[in-house]
Design an enzyme around this catalytic site. Structure first.
Site, PDB file in Angstrom:
ATOM      1  N   ARG A  36       0.818  -1.223   0.000  1.00  0.00           N
ATOM      2  CA  ARG A  36       0.000   0.000   0.000  1.00  0.00           C
ATOM      3  C   ARG A  36       0.850   1.270   0.000  1.00  0.00           C
ATOM      4  O   ARG A  36       0.440   2.275  -0.578  1.00  0.00           O
ATOM      5  CB  ARG A  36      -0.949  -0.003   1.188  1.00  0.00           C
ATOM      6  CG  ARG A  36      -2.075  -0.990   0.972  1.00  0.00           C
ATOM      7  CD  ARG A  36      -3.044  -0.985   2.100  1.00  0.00           C
ATOM      8  NE  ARG A  36      -4.189  -1.796   1.771  1.00  0.00           N
ATOM      9  CZ  ARG A  36      -5.007  -2.328   2.663  1.00  0.00           C
ATOM     10  NH1 ARG A  36      -4.818  -2.108   3.944  1.00  0.00           N
ATOM     11  NH2 ARG A  36      -6.016  -3.057   2.279  1.00  0.00           N
ATOM     12  N   LYS A 198     -19.612 -16.939   0.634  1.00  0.00           N
ATOM     13  CA  LYS A 198     -21.033 -16.870   0.947  1.00  0.00           C
ATOM     14  C   LYS A 198     -21.900 -16.125  -0.056  1.00  0.00           C
ATOM     15  O   LYS A 198     -21.525 -15.065  -0.547  1.00  0.00           O
ATOM     16  CB  LYS A 198     -21.196 -16.193   2.310  1.00  0.00           C
ATOM     17  CG  LYS A 198     -20.668 -17.066   3.418  1.00  0.00           C
ATOM     18  CD  LYS A 198     -20.948 -16.488   4.761  1.00  0.00           C
ATOM     19  CE  LYS A 198     -20.566 -17.503   5.834  1.00  0.00           C
ATOM     20  NZ  LYS A 198     -20.526 -16.893   7.151  1.00  0.00           N
ATOM     21  N   GLY A 351     -11.005  -8.479  -1.862  1.00  0.00           N
ATOM     22  CA  GLY A 351      -9.840  -8.894  -1.089  1.00  0.00           C
ATOM     23  C   GLY A 351      -9.226 -10.223  -1.464  1.00  0.00           C
ATOM     24  O   GLY A 351      -8.044 -10.283  -1.812  1.00  0.00           O
ATOM     25  N   GLY A 374     -13.600  -3.977   0.204  1.00  0.00           N
ATOM     26  CA  GLY A 374     -14.982  -3.528   0.408  1.00  0.00           C
ATOM     27  C   GLY A 374     -15.385  -2.459  -0.587  1.00  0.00           C
ATOM     28  O   GLY A 374     -16.508  -2.464  -1.109  1.00  0.00           O
TER      29      GLY A 374
HETATM   30  P1  AMP Z   1     -15.030 -13.948   0.094  1.00  0.00           P
HETATM   31  O1  AMP Z   1     -14.317 -13.113   1.130  1.00  0.00           O
HETATM   32  O2  AMP Z   1     -16.503 -13.959   0.240  1.00  0.00           O
HETATM   33  O3  AMP Z   1     -14.563 -13.636  -1.305  1.00  0.00           O
HETATM   34  O4  AMP Z   1     -14.632 -15.443   0.411  1.00  0.00           O
HETATM   35  C1  AMP Z   1     -13.323 -15.904   0.347  1.00  0.00           C
HETATM   36  C2  AMP Z   1     -13.237 -17.180   1.085  1.00  0.00           C
HETATM   37  O5  AMP Z   1     -14.063 -18.140   0.478  1.00  0.00           O
HETATM   38  C3  AMP Z   1     -11.857 -17.769   1.111  1.00  0.00           C
HETATM   39  O6  AMP Z   1     -11.372 -17.762   2.421  1.00  0.00           O
HETATM   40  C4  AMP Z   1     -12.062 -19.199   0.613  1.00  0.00           C
HETATM   41  O7  AMP Z   1     -11.344 -20.155   1.340  1.00  0.00           O
HETATM   42  C5  AMP Z   1     -13.550 -19.398   0.803  1.00  0.00           C
HETATM   43  N1  AMP Z   1     -14.068 -20.468  -0.062  1.00  0.00           N
HETATM   44  C6  AMP Z   1     -13.924 -20.589  -1.380  1.00  0.00           C
HETATM   45  N2  AMP Z   1     -14.448 -21.753  -1.804  1.00  0.00           N
HETATM   46  C7  AMP Z   1     -14.946 -22.389  -0.723  1.00  0.00           C
HETATM   47  C8  AMP Z   1     -15.592 -23.630  -0.518  1.00  0.00           C
HETATM   48  N3  AMP Z   1     -15.810 -24.467  -1.533  1.00  0.00           N
HETATM   49  N4  AMP Z   1     -15.961 -23.954   0.742  1.00  0.00           N
HETATM   50  C9  AMP Z   1     -15.711 -23.118   1.757  1.00  0.00           C
HETATM   51  N5  AMP Z   1     -15.094 -21.942   1.636  1.00  0.00           N
HETATM   52  C10 AMP Z   1     -14.714 -21.560   0.407  1.00  0.00           C
END
Ligand code: AMP
Length: 395
Positions: A36, A198, A351, A374
């Site tokens: 950064r 999620k 991120g 974000g």
């Molecule tokens: P996000 O911050 O919503 O982009 O989520 C990122 C996170 O999603 C990372 O820590 C990944 O390990 C997790 N992730 C990706 N694929 C899976 C999966 N199949 N099951 C559980 N977690 C996952």
């Protein structure tokens, strides 16, 4: 959006107040990742090259929640900043007040002053007008180069623009240059890839993208809720019961808009969620009982890859699998490579997908890797980013 940039301001002889994002990771008082700080250098060196300028830098660091806490002092950032800028930096004891005023008043052209953490004052995150006015007294012009906090209307990102001629630094200028066309008039085919853990955190972005994209690729942990809604078995994979209706709505809306939806068609699974777990390849869309979907399989990589290769514009947010575990990172690496090979305009925001392209060394082959997690998500959702709207030309 047409925003004013640092080149639109006459900086000659001016005290330039710059909002940077020096919210860097630290260990034992030392900066462990200076990405950064390095990212801010083009704007900082440009300003210093203009005749008679003084640089006054302000940033937040961590979440001190309005209290002075040594572990969040920007003093820890000063040595690395001095090394990277190649000059001495004066550390101010605060970001407002008589002592700071004195340092700035007695400063000379070419001096660099680093103000103390703006979040040591609770007024910062409340966007208190009086506090913003006090911050503004530190300069004659204001330049914002902190995209990571542009989605927050804080005193140092939005409030201050009401008191000084304001413009964007090169970092924010680049973010706007790449994100705006994706929000207004993306070149088609426009392919959106949404992954991550999620459904709940990506609904806004999916709904917004559906109004403009040609194809929406859904993968990562969130894909299993979609697969279950479509009628497939998902074993013990991540499933968000409360978002079944949301997932169905996304699928219905895509159909209505003629947007192609792509979901995983094969999987790399595991018996338990662990870095040491042995990978189990499942060649079908259905996942048998007792297994967890951890990554996309080779057939899925091929199916996603053929859509990615035809994209004229593309945005990617969220990893394809549990990329932090090496065994289950192959899908994310393969998709990062396909995105890097794509001839269209490619943007990676958010991120974890940014962490993935950096970790696997693809960042230089992607047109734009966003500097804000974000902020980039909210930008893609079509939300107003107060820190950027405040720099609009017609203001
Ligand atoms: P996000 O911050 O919503 O982009 O989520 C990122 C996170 O999603 C990372 O820590 C990944 O390990 C997790 N992730 C990706 N694929 C899976 C999966 N199949 N099951 C559980 N977690 C996952």
């Amino acid at each position: 959006m047409n925003i004013k940039t640092v080149k639109d301001l006459d900086l000659t002889g001016k005290k330039c107040l710059v909002r940077v994002d020096f919210n860097v990771p630290l260990k034992g008082g030392l900066v462990t990742d200076d990405t950064r700080i390095k990212a801010a250098l083009p704007t900082l060196t440009y300003i210093l090259k203009q005749q008679g300028t003084t640089l006054i830098l302000m940033s937040h660091l961590g979440r001190p929640k309005g209290e002075v806490k040594e572990e969040f002092s920007l003093r820890q950032v000063k040595p690395r900043l001095e090394e990277l800028l190649g000059c001495k930096v004066t550390m101010a004891p605060d970001c407002i007040g008589p002592e700071v005023e004195k340092i700035i008043k007695t400063s000379r052209p070419g001096d660099v002053i680093l103000l103390e953490n703006v979040r040591f004052h609770s007024e910062e995150t409340k966007n208190n007008a009086h506090f913003a006015e006090e911050l503004a007294k530190n300069g004659e012009v204001y330049i914002n180069d902190a995209f990571g906090t542009a989605h927050r209307a804080h005193a140092s990102t939005e409030g201050v623009t009401h008191f000084l001629p304001s413009a964007a630094g090169f970092l924010i200028e680049k973010e706007v240059k790449f994100f705006e066309p994706l929000l207004t008039n993306p070149e088609k085919p426009f392919v959106a890839i949404v992954g991550g853990a999620k459904v709940s955190s990506k609904i806004g972005v999916m709904e917004s993208l559906l109004t403009r994209c040609s194809s929406l690729i859904i993968a990562g942990g969130m894909a299993y809720t979609f697969l279950k809604v479509t009628g497939y078995t998902i074993g013990n994979s991540l499933f968000e019961e409360d978002f079944v209706k949301t997932a169905q709505d996304v699928l219905d809306k895509a159909k209505e808009k003629g947007v192609e939806i792509l979901l995983p068609i094969d999987h790399v699974c595991a018996k338990e969620f662990s870095a040491e777990a042995s990978p189990v390849y499942i060649e079908s869309v259905d996942i048998p009982a007792g297994l967890i979907g951890m990554d996309i399989g080779p057939k899925t990589i091929e199916s996603f890859g053929s859509v990615i290769s035809k994209a004229r514009s593309l945005v990617w947010n969220g990893p394809m699998g549990v990329f932090e575990f090496e065994t289950f990172s192959k899908g994310t690496v393969a998709i990062a490579e396909k995105v890097a090979e794509c001839g269209g305009i490619t943007v990676v925001g958010g991120g974890d997908s940014v962490a993935a392209v950096n970790k696997f060394g693809f960042s230089t082959r992607i047109d734009h890797v966003s500097t804000g997690g974000g902020a980039s998500l909210e930008y893609l959702e079509g939300k107003t980013l107060p820190g950027i709207t405040a720099l609009k030309k017609e203001k």
